[in-house]
Design a protein around this motif. Sequence first.
Motif, PDB file in Angstrom:
ATOM      1  N   LEU A  78       0.733  -1.240   0.060  1.00 56.56           N
ATOM      2  CA  LEU A  78       0.062  -0.011   0.008  1.00 56.56           C
ATOM      3  C   LEU A  78       0.914   1.246   0.077  1.00 56.56           C
ATOM      4  N   PRO A  79       0.398   2.211  -0.626  1.00 56.95           N
ATOM      5  CA  PRO A  79       1.196   3.491  -0.628  1.00 56.95           C
ATOM      6  C   PRO A  79       1.306   4.141   0.691  1.00 56.95           C
ATOM      7  N   ASP A  80       0.344   4.004   1.417  1.00 57.88           N
ATOM      8  CA  ASP A  80       0.391   4.394   2.789  1.00 57.88           C
ATOM      9  C   ASP A  80       1.645   3.827   3.698  1.00 57.88           C
ATOM     10  N   THR A  81       2.077   2.629   3.217  1.00 57.12           N
ATOM     11  CA  THR A  81       3.416   2.038   3.990  1.00 57.12           C
ATOM     12  C   THR A  81       4.491   2.478   3.194  1.00 57.12           C
ATOM     13  N   PHE A  82       4.767   2.685   1.838  1.00 60.35           N
ATOM     14  CA  PHE A  82       5.945   2.909   1.284  1.00 60.35           C
ATOM     15  C   PHE A  82       6.283   4.304   1.030  1.00 60.35           C
ATOM     16  N   ILE A  83       5.332   5.075   0.684  1.00 59.70           N
ATOM     17  CA  ILE A  83       5.510   6.639   0.431  1.00 59.70           C
ATOM     18  C   ILE A  83       6.052   7.211   1.522  1.00 59.70           C
ATOM     19  N   PRO A  84       5.692   7.183   2.781  1.00 58.85           N
ATOM     20  CA  PRO A  84       6.365   7.855   4.139  1.00 58.85           C
ATOM     21  C   PRO A  84       7.774   7.255   4.156  1.00 58.85           C
ATOM     22  N   LEU A  85       7.871   6.011   3.814  1.00 60.77           N
ATOM     23  CA  LEU A  85       9.232   5.417   3.996  1.00 60.77           C
ATOM     24  C   LEU A  85      10.378   5.780   2.681  1.00 60.77           C
ATOM     25  N   ALA A  86       9.635   6.123   1.786  1.00 60.30           N
ATOM     26  CA  ALA A  86      10.370   6.842   0.595  1.00 60.30           C
ATOM     27  C   ALA A  86      10.822   8.296   0.900  1.00 60.30           C
ATOM     28  N   GLU A  87       9.895   9.137   1.575  1.00 64.15           N
ATOM     29  CA  GLU A  87      10.177  10.433   1.976  1.00 64.15           C
ATOM     30  C   GLU A  87      11.272  10.535   3.073  1.00 64.15           C
ATOM     31  N   GLU A  88      11.141   9.589   3.895  1.00 62.57           N
ATOM     32  CA  GLU A  88      12.039   9.541   5.091  1.00 62.57           C
ATOM     33  C   GLU A  88      13.546   9.129   4.488  1.00 62.57           C
ATOM     34  N   THR A  89      13.865   8.173   3.499  1.00 66.28           N
ATOM     35  CA  THR A  89      14.906   7.884   3.019  1.00 66.28           C
ATOM     36  C   THR A  89      15.454   8.772   2.075  1.00 66.28           C
ATOM     37  N   GLY A  90      14.597   9.678   1.387  1.00 68.76           N
ATOM     38  CA  GLY A  90      14.834  10.427   0.229  1.00 68.76           C
ATOM     39  C   GLY A  90      14.808   9.918  -0.950  1.00 68.76           C
ATOM     40  N   LEU A  91      14.338   8.657  -1.035  1.00 61.83           N
ATOM     41  CA  LEU A  91      14.117   7.910  -2.296  1.00 61.83           C
ATOM     42  C   LEU A  91      13.005   8.408  -3.009  1.00 61.83           C
ATOM     43  N   ILE A  92      12.271   9.328  -2.285  1.00 61.11           N
ATOM     44  CA  ILE A  92      11.192  10.029  -2.959  1.00 61.11           C
ATOM     45  C   ILE A  92      11.418  10.752  -4.091  1.00 61.11           C
ATOM     46  N   VAL A  93      12.724  11.342  -4.157  1.00 64.71           N
ATOM     47  CA  VAL A  93      13.222  12.193  -5.363  1.00 64.71           C
ATOM     48  C   VAL A  93      13.205  11.275  -6.486  1.00 64.71           C
ATOM     49  N   ASP A  94      13.763  10.022  -6.262  1.00 71.31           N
ATOM     50  CA  ASP A  94      14.004   9.138  -7.376  1.00 71.31           C
ATOM     51  C   ASP A  94      12.771   8.587  -7.964  1.00 71.31           C
ATOM     52  N   ILE A  95      11.639   8.347  -6.991  1.00 72.02           N
ATOM     53  CA  ILE A  95      10.397   7.868  -7.584  1.00 72.02           C
ATOM     54  C   ILE A  95       9.745   9.080  -8.097  1.00 72.02           C
ATOM     55  N   GLY A  96       9.897  10.482  -7.807  1.00 67.10           N
ATOM     56  CA  GLY A  96       9.264  11.525  -8.586  1.00 67.10           C
ATOM     57  C   GLY A  96       9.908  11.849  -9.910  1.00 67.10           C
ATOM     58  N   ARG A  97      11.122  11.669  -9.928  1.00 69.67           N
ATOM     59  CA  ARG A  97      11.775  11.730 -11.264  1.00 69.67           C
ATOM     60  C   ARG A  97      11.133  10.617 -12.139  1.00 69.67           C
ATOM     61  N   TRP A  98      11.312   9.410 -11.747  1.00 73.96           N
ATOM     62  CA  TRP A  98      10.527   8.391 -12.549  1.00 73.96           C
ATOM     63  C   TRP A  98       9.221   8.313 -12.870  1.00 73.96           C
ATOM     64  N   ALA A  99       8.390   8.876 -12.105  1.00 72.84           N
ATOM     65  CA  ALA A  99       6.847   9.083 -12.299  1.00 72.84           C
ATOM     66  C   ALA A  99       6.833   9.939 -13.242  1.00 72.84           C
ATOM     67  N   LEU A 100       7.589  11.154 -13.307  1.00 70.71           N
ATOM     68  CA  LEU A 100       7.457  12.176 -14.399  1.00 70.71           C
ATOM     69  C   LEU A 100       7.588  11.614 -15.649  1.00 70.71           C
ATOM     70  N   ALA A 101       8.899  10.714 -15.584  1.00 68.00           N
ATOM     71  CA  ALA A 101       9.262  10.256 -17.033  1.00 68.00           C
ATOM     72  C   ALA A 101       8.155   9.071 -17.419  1.00 68.00           C
ATOM     73  N   GLU A 102       7.555   8.744 -16.382  1.00 68.51           N
ATOM     74  CA  GLU A 102       6.663   7.484 -17.080  1.00 68.51           C
ATOM     75  C   GLU A 102       5.379   7.995 -17.408  1.00 68.51           C
ATOM     76  N   ALA A 103       4.913   9.166 -16.661  1.00 67.82           N
ATOM     77  CA  ALA A 103       3.575   9.405 -16.878  1.00 67.82           C
ATOM     78  C   ALA A 103       3.439  10.358 -17.944  1.00 67.82           C
ATOM     79  N   LEU A 104       4.405  11.217 -18.452  1.00 66.30           N
ATOM     80  CA  LEU A 104       4.100  12.170 -19.361  1.00 66.30           C
ATOM     81  C   LEU A 104       3.931  11.434 -21.063  1.00 66.30           C
ATOM     82  N   PRO A 105       5.118  10.577 -21.132  1.00 71.08           N
ATOM     83  CA  PRO A 105       5.094   9.951 -22.536  1.00 71.08           C
ATOM     84  C   PRO A 105       3.555   8.941 -22.631  1.00 71.08           C
ATOM     85  N   GLN A 106       3.178   8.531 -21.540  1.00 72.57           N
ATOM     86  CA  GLN A 106       1.849   7.911 -21.470  1.00 72.57           C
ATOM     87  C   GLN A 106       0.679   8.857 -21.788  1.00 72.57           C
ATOM     88  N   LEU A 107       0.910  10.063 -21.371  1.00 73.48           N
ATOM     89  CA  LEU A 107      -0.195  11.177 -21.537  1.00 73.48           C
ATOM     90  C   LEU A 107      -0.094  11.411 -23.286  1.00 73.48           C
TER      91      LEU A 107
END
Length: 493
Positions: free
Chosen positions: A283-312
């Motif tokens: 569940l996102p409620d489990t891993f998103i806070p963990l990603a924010e705590e570890t700084g991995l949220i930055v890499d996830i955000g970069r990946w999400a943008l690269a994934e979502a815009l070509p799909q759009l």
Amino acid sequence: MKLASGDLSARIQPSEARDEIDAVITGVNLLAEELHFIYSDLEQVVAERTTELIQAQAELRRMAMTDALTGLANRSRLRERIIEALDAAQHGGRPPALLMLDLDSFKTINDNLGHSAGDEVLVEVAGRLRASVRETDTVARLGGDEFAILVPNAHKDDVRAIAYRVLRSLQRSITVGSASVWAMGSIGVSIGSPGDTAATLQRDADVAMYVAKSRGRNNVQLFAPSMLEATQERSRMAAELRSGLETGQLSLYYQPVVALATGRIIGLEALVRWRHPERGMVLPDTFIPLAEETGLIVDIGRWALAEALPQLKAWNAVVPGMRDVKLHVNLSAAELLRKDLLDDVAGTLTRCGIAPEQLVFEITETVLMTRETEEAQVLAKLGGLGVGLQIDDFGTGYSSISYLRSLPADTVKVDQSLIKGIDADEGQRDFVAAVLQLIRSAGLQAIVEGIETGGEAGRLRELGCVYGQGFHFSRPVPADAVVSLFNADFPPA
């Protein structure tokens, strides 16, 4: 003979003859006396210099063991004292306890008032900690806004009393210049057991302190083994999340935002999902806070943008009217400090041939309302690109009326917690109506999320809400199911 052996206090007795030999004896005695005075002065100088050297060494040791700003013990001195207390416990005393304290809002003080004001706060906190402990206890500053208190020969009741005295002492405001600030803290407590080392005592207190932060801050938590197990599990999951990002375990699901009056899709929110090979769907409620705590949220955000815009881009080519549909992507606080964010957004939009107005970043209201100068500049530049900005989870953070009109946002997403009971509770309906009116008065549009029933959708439309999102319309779906959403017939509310 004494003189010959180096005893300069000895003298040679002259003879009765008073001859030439006696003259030599007198000269030798005078020379011995002069040398005696010289050596006495030299011995005194050596003694004085030795004393000064011992004092200088003691001062150097004190400085090496003391925090320069607060005068408290530093990390090295604390470790030394812990080892002493543990050694004493092995000879019949009780094991020591260690309290770890981290100030909850120090960064805000530093950022808003400057580092000199921050130093004043740290000195005041140090004084309050000293006043809260016994003479036998050691108060240390470990660096930044982190402090520790060692309680030797600890009794659980005494430790608890000290912890809550410290907590109460930090409830009072601190005056810095003309400003009043609060520097409350989260406290973790580890009470030693036979066989503990300095490292394990510090580790356990540190774990308990982070648990205190996770449970709302400004509280005291006593270490329990389950806390360490949970921390180790989080560490394992963080490593697995990083691996999952690298190996393609993450994917984006999309949930429609719907116009309540027509049932037409006007937006899609991109939501990260993690399908773990062993844990299943995490569940996102489990891993998103963990990603924010570890700084991995930055890499996830970069990946999400690269994934979502070509799909759009792909949907724009096959779905009629898709270019009027906005893609909503979540943007974390950490990503606002990413140096390449603006170039990444602008470059990806250009490569995909997507108008900036079709992209909306959702940012929590807490981030927007506590934004610092650098973050505010990034938000302004994103707005300058033409990208939309939305306040996410409105109603869960500050929800300050005074801030609402000044926020750099176009829309507000009202948290689902505000619409609970709207079907049956007239008072809740009046409250939601007031919130919606407030948002409209600020010149913003409202989207209510978490709509689960047709009754909720109907009530919200009656109250003037224009847009909604939730399971009533659709659960989040994978990218390959999005086109079929546009062929679905979402009934008007």
